[in-house]
Design a protein around this motif. Sequence first.
Motif, PDB file in Angstrom:
ATOM      1  N   ILE A   1      -1.329   5.865  -6.700  1.00 57.52           N
ATOM      2  CA  ILE A   1      -3.135   6.191  -6.697  1.00 57.52           C
ATOM      3  C   ILE A   1      -2.694   7.776  -6.917  1.00 57.52           C
ATOM      4  O   ILE A   1      -4.139   8.648  -7.647  1.00 57.52           O
ATOM      5  N   THR A   2      -1.989   8.637  -6.096  1.00 53.61           N
ATOM      6  CA  THR A   2      -2.855  10.390  -6.487  1.00 53.61           C
ATOM      7  C   THR A   2      -2.002  10.463  -7.827  1.00 53.61           C
ATOM      8  O   THR A   2      -2.956  11.529  -8.151  1.00 53.61           O
TER       9      THR A   2
ATOM     10  N   PHE B   1     -17.819  -0.737  -5.419  1.00 54.42           N
ATOM     11  CA  PHE B   1     -17.053   0.706  -5.895  1.00 54.42           C
ATOM     12  C   PHE B   1     -17.061   0.302  -8.124  1.00 54.42           C
ATOM     13  O   PHE B   1     -17.139   1.689  -8.638  1.00 54.42           O
TER      14      PHE B   1
ATOM     15  N   VAL C   1      -5.680   9.343  -9.628  1.00 57.57           N
ATOM     16  CA  VAL C   1      -6.678  10.781  -8.698  1.00 57.57           C
ATOM     17  C   VAL C   1      -6.541  12.160  -9.944  1.00 57.57           C
ATOM     18  O   VAL C   1      -7.564  12.161 -10.206  1.00 57.57           O
TER      19      VAL C   1
ATOM     20  N   LEU D   1      -9.867   3.525  -5.972  1.00 55.02           N
ATOM     21  CA  LEU D   1      -9.484   4.009  -4.978  1.00 55.02           C
ATOM     22  C   LEU D   1      -9.616   6.079  -5.894  1.00 55.02           C
ATOM     23  O   LEU D   1     -10.049   6.573  -5.215  1.00 55.02           O
TER      24      LEU D   1
ATOM     25  N   VAL E   1      -7.639  -2.480  -8.183  1.00 55.89           N
ATOM     26  CA  VAL E   1      -6.846  -2.007  -6.845  1.00 55.89           C
ATOM     27  C   VAL E   1      -6.759  -0.442  -6.576  1.00 55.89           C
ATOM     28  O   VAL E   1      -7.182   0.871  -5.955  1.00 55.89           O
ATOM     29  N   VAL E   2      -5.931   0.016  -6.907  1.00 54.83           N
ATOM     30  CA  VAL E   2      -5.858   2.076  -8.059  1.00 54.83           C
ATOM     31  C   VAL E   2      -6.961   2.467  -8.488  1.00 54.83           C
ATOM     32  O   VAL E   2      -6.355   3.280  -7.978  1.00 54.83           O
TER      33      VAL E   2
ATOM     34  N   LEU F   1     -13.859  -5.057  -4.273  1.00 51.09           N
ATOM     35  CA  LEU F   1     -13.367  -4.120  -5.084  1.00 51.09           C
ATOM     36  C   LEU F   1     -14.593  -3.603  -5.462  1.00 51.09           C
ATOM     37  O   LEU F   1     -15.032  -1.874  -5.977  1.00 51.09           O
TER      38      LEU F   1
ATOM     39  N   LEU G   1       0.521  -1.086   0.142  1.00 53.78           N
ATOM     40  CA  LEU G   1      -0.165  -0.164  -0.168  1.00 53.78           C
ATOM     41  C   LEU G   1       0.797   1.381   0.227  1.00 53.78           C
ATOM     42  O   LEU G   1       0.512   2.232  -0.366  1.00 53.78           O
TER      43      LEU G   1
ATOM     44  N   PHE H   1     -13.263   6.793  -6.262  1.00 55.64           N
ATOM     45  CA  PHE H   1     -13.451   7.373  -5.028  1.00 55.64           C
ATOM     46  C   PHE H   1     -12.849   8.985  -4.753  1.00 55.64           C
ATOM     47  O   PHE H   1     -13.977   9.923  -4.473  1.00 55.64           O
ATOM     48  N   PHE H   2     -11.645   9.212  -4.871  1.00 54.80           N
ATOM     49  CA  PHE H   2     -11.015  10.103  -4.749  1.00 54.80           C
ATOM     50  C   PHE H   2     -11.623  11.402  -5.685  1.00 54.80           C
ATOM     51  O   PHE H   2     -11.802  12.512  -5.602  1.00 54.80           O
TER      52      PHE H   2
END
Length: 388
Positions: A81-82, A144, A85, A107, A103-104, A140, A74, A110-111
């Motif tokens: 991930i940043t 999502f 996004v 997330l 997985v990536v 997931l 993680l 979501f963001f």
Amino acid sequence: MKILFLDQSGKPGGAELCLIDIAKPYGDRALVGLFADGSFKDLLQQNHIPVEVLATQAIQVRKESSLLQGFKSLGQLAPLITKVVKKAREYDLIYANTQKALVVGALASFFSRRPLVYHLHDILSQEHFSQTNLRIAVNLANRFASLVIANSQASKTAFVQAGGRPDIIEVVYNGFNPKIYQTDESDIKHLQQQLGLEGKFVVGHFSRLAPWKGQHILIDALAKCPHDVIAILVGDALFGEQDYVQKLHQQVSELGLENRVKFLGFRSDIPQLMAACDLVAHTSTSPEPFGRVIVEAMLCGKPVVAAKAGGAMELVEHGLNGFLVTPGKPQELARVIITCLQETEITATIANNAKTTASQRFDMTVINDYIAKLLVSKFRSLRHISSR
Ligand code: UDP
């Protein structure tokens, strides 16, 4: 619609080749974000598909990894991930093509508040995945993803059996451009000469070299066939299965088959190589999620024998458009090879049937249109999707 595709692989396996066909029509409205550099990136560029390698280091988790290993990764994932996004905000939706991409992508979805599609190219069972990875993927996707595209009924069934939501999943087979599989006879003659295949009955195996792809089954079967039957093994160990490659070479020399088995490595001239074969063999020992090579052989007009499990059973009807054998049984495979060698007329009819039905069933244009319709219908109601 602008789509951010995500794929973890630097190398082109079946899921990646399928992604090329799906992303291509979107042109500049697509970006493929990769988590590893490599030959897949080159292939995307050759197809004029915008691509960017988003990860700066390889993600260490594997399909069979434990929860602890997952948690450790993680920390590695945070910068990726940043980045995803930030990118996702420039696109209408995120399309995750592999498990790590899910997985990536989940997330990031979501963001960035972008909808998520998950293209499931795997049979989510314990034969292929650790219990932890299975649970992560299913949870997931359930939480999502607005849509899961399964590459076969077998993949869909395994997803639902593992606890996946049946209301979000649709089966869409891989699409193919039949024109790519029309080859020039003189090119094929030349290739046969070059590879020393003339006058032989050539069985082709087209797959990365990995234990569950079962190249060893074909080698065992070959030892039970007449001497003019030879095999070409097309593909490489894409994900570090070097021990298996060594074992295959050892098996070939123990059986005295050095002159009858050719290892050709990874190739990009699959239609030509298939056309140079008399029979294409698929020998996976675990259920195949889809089996692109089976359809490709059909489109080349070549008879195909496949291991009777998973998605392969949705592609082949024994005796009608190909042959099915019990997975892991070289004796049975050898019997089919010998039948094809001897019963040439019937085998040719079966191969012709397969070519006709496969070119209708797996037409890339029809399948791409269907995926586009699914995406539009799922996301029409979402405010930030423009009709660009
Ligand atoms: N393939 C290739 N070069 C090779 C071996 C295989 O381009 O040397 C292609 C093959 O034609 C097929 C894909 O890799 O399109 C493999 O897809 P499949 O669904 O059969 O298996 P996967 O890799 O997804 O497990």
